[in-house]
Design an enzyme around this catalytic site. Structure first.
Site, PDB file in Angstrom:
ATOM      1  N   ARG A   1       0.782  -1.230   0.000  1.00 14.12           N
ATOM      2  CA  ARG A   1       0.000   0.000   0.000  1.00 14.12           C
ATOM      3  C   ARG A   1       0.820   1.290   0.000  1.00 14.12           C
ATOM      4  NH1 ARG A   1      -5.010  -0.131   3.922  1.00 14.12           N
ATOM      5  NH2 ARG A   1      -3.392   0.203   5.451  1.00 14.12           N
ATOM      6  N   ASP A   2       2.149   1.197  -0.182  1.00 11.86           N
ATOM      7  CA  ASP A   2       2.962   2.406  -0.319  1.00 11.86           C
ATOM      8  C   ASP A   2       4.120   2.136  -1.276  1.00 11.86           C
ATOM      9  OD1 ASP A   2       3.635   5.067   0.033  1.00 11.86           O
ATOM     10  OD2 ASP A   2       4.793   4.702   1.854  1.00 11.86           O
ATOM     11  N   ILE A   3       3.766   1.661  -2.457  1.00 10.26           N
ATOM     12  CA  ILE A   3       4.765   1.364  -3.478  1.00 10.26           C
ATOM     13  C   ILE A   3       5.306   2.688  -4.014  1.00 10.26           C
ATOM     14  CG2 ILE A   3       5.149   0.341  -5.764  1.00 10.26           C
ATOM     15  CD1 ILE A   3       4.569  -1.787  -3.642  1.00 10.26           C
TER      16      ILE A   3
END
Length: 133
Positions: free
Chosen positions: A9-11
């Site tokens: 969820r934080d690529i």
């Protein structure tokens, strides 16, 4: 991560490290602070689709994440594609502007992202990225 039922969820580029010397062929993923299970361990079911607050780094996130939809594997994969395109285009995505970066205006960024056609996004990129996206 996905095989272990977790979403990142934080690529973003800052969350990937490349090995050196004998491990140069390895890519390490770091920063799991926004990670979440997508399979509920008790019920052994996929989390449900619902509205939620935005989570992640706006410039690389999926359109669904910007719209406040619960993220899934699809959103991690779209974000990875956006990071690859960012690198291939020399540190640029069509929806990025200096003004948006300065203000971090997610609504304007979402509109610009939604208004970018797949043809515009993939113009001049290798065939394998086009197939991936």
């Amino acid at each position: 991560m996905h095989k272990r039922n977790f979403l990142h969820r934080d690529i973003k580029p800052e969350n990937f490290l490349i090995g050196c010397t004998k491990k140069i062929n390895l890519i390490y993923v770091i920063d799991f602070g926004l990670s979440k299970r997508f399979i509920c361990p008790k019920a052994n079911e996929h989390i449900s689709m619902k509205k939620t607050k935005f989570i992640g780094t706006p410039r690389y996130s999926s359109v669904n994440a910007h719209m406040g939809l619960e993220q899934s594997r699809r959103d991690d994969l779209e974000a990875i594609g956006n990071v690859l395109i960012y690198f291939y285009k020399g540190g640029f995505l069509p929806w990025m502007t200096a003004e948006m970066d300065k203000n971090d205006d997610k609504k304007d960024l979402l509109k610009a992202h939604q208004n970018t056609s797949m043809e515009q996004l993939l113009d001049g990129l290798p065939e394998w990225i086009c197939k991936y996206m």
